[in-house]
Design an enzyme around this catalytic site. Structure first.
Site, PDB file in Angstrom:
ATOM      1  N   SER A 134       0.852  -1.188   0.000  1.00 20.04           N
ATOM      2  CA  SER A 134       0.000   0.000   0.000  1.00 20.04           C
ATOM      3  C   SER A 134       0.888   1.238   0.000  1.00 20.04           C
ATOM      4  O   SER A 134       1.968   1.240   0.607  1.00 20.04           O
ATOM      5  CB  SER A 134      -0.903   0.020   1.229  1.00 20.04           C
ATOM      6  OG  SER A 134      -1.576   1.260   1.343  1.00 20.04           O
ATOM      7  N   TYR A 147      -2.470  -0.504  10.405  1.00 18.58           N
ATOM      8  CA  TYR A 147      -2.470  -0.711   8.955  1.00 18.58           C
ATOM      9  C   TYR A 147      -1.175  -0.201   8.328  1.00 18.58           C
ATOM     10  O   TYR A 147      -0.489  -0.947   7.612  1.00 18.58           O
ATOM     11  CB  TYR A 147      -3.667  -0.014   8.319  1.00 18.58           C
ATOM     12  CG  TYR A 147      -3.763  -0.274   6.831  1.00 18.58           C
ATOM     13  CD1 TYR A 147      -4.246  -1.495   6.370  1.00 18.58           C
ATOM     14  CD2 TYR A 147      -3.347   0.670   5.900  1.00 18.58           C
ATOM     15  CE1 TYR A 147      -4.320  -1.760   5.010  1.00 18.58           C
ATOM     16  CE2 TYR A 147      -3.428   0.416   4.540  1.00 18.58           C
ATOM     17  CZ  TYR A 147      -3.912  -0.797   4.102  1.00 18.58           C
ATOM     18  OH  TYR A 147      -3.973  -1.055   2.747  1.00 18.58           O
TER      19      TYR A 147
END
Length: 241
Positions: A134, A147
């Protein structure tokens, strides 16, 4: 004949969103797919739609389940790790259960899967490893406890593997998307720049898999902005904080 025709890929995290669309596109490219996720019903529904897919339900947080699934998967040409968990969370709202779950799915789960397949790739001197990270892994961002850190760890893992496996015949790819319209990002209350549909994001992933290029960040120019932020000195980034 496509570069994927007749090859067997184990796609982990295939039941929804990006993984589901990657499966559809690789199936159209005549790849043989082994699809894993926790949701057996979603996998069965997807395999019925596809021509060359087999469902292999698995929880990446369960070491024994991963080892058993790897044995059932059999010989592979490639593995795609796309399993992901996400909860927006600020440090002040720390929830250890959610943080550990994100870390276990996004990073430690990848270690479990790779531990089962990488030794075989190294022995046979061929194989493809595609890790879906990501853009959030490039710099610590607000409300990204769990995250961001887990994706940063996955990026570091991919970079290390790229060094170590150079010249081994094993290809390592790192794909870092921005925001994708999925059941995970619907949790966000802020505006998400250049929000992609899963089909569009999957096209970027499959295009990356056509090459031996190590790193693919998308979409542009959002990815350029995130990487530029990564290069800025802390004094500027945290000014007034």
């Amino acid at each position: 004949m496509t570069p994927f025709a007749g090859k067997t890929y184990w796609l982990v995290g295939a039941s929804h969103g990006l993984g589901r669309e990657v499966a559809r596109q690789l199936d159209r490219e005549e790849a043989r797919l082994i699809l894993s996720a926790r949701s057996e019903d979603a996998l069965q529904e997807l395999t019925q739609e596809l021509r060359h897919a087999t469902a292999l339900p698995m929880d990446v947080t369960d070491t024994n389940a991963v080892a058993e699934a790897a044995r059932d998967a059999g010989p592979l040409d490639g593995v795609i790790y796309n399993a992901g968990a996400y909860e927006p969370m600020r440090t002040q709202d720390w929830d250890s259960g959610s943080v550990l779950q994100m870390s276990d799915v996004n990073f430690t789960g990848a270690l479990r899967v790779l531990g089962e397949v990488v030794p075989g790739f190294v022995r046979q001197r061929r194989g493809e490893i595609t890790l879906v990270g990501s853009l959030a892994g490039y710099r610590g961002l607000p409300a990204s406890i769990g995250y961001g850190a887990s994706k940063a760890a996955l990026i570091s893992l991919a970079e290390t593997m790229r060094y170590d496996l150079k010249g081994s015949g094993v290809t390592v790819r790192l794909v870092n998307p921005g925001f994708i319209k999925t059941r995970l990002t619907v949790k966000n209350s802020f505006r998400m720049p250049q929000l992609l549909e899963p089909e569009d994001a999957a096209r970027h992933v499959v295009a990356a898999m056509r090459t031996r290029r190590f790193r693919t960040d998308f979409p542009r120019p959002f990815s350029f902005a995130i990487k530029a932020l990564h290069l800025l000195p802390d004094l500027i980034v945290y000014r007034g904080k």
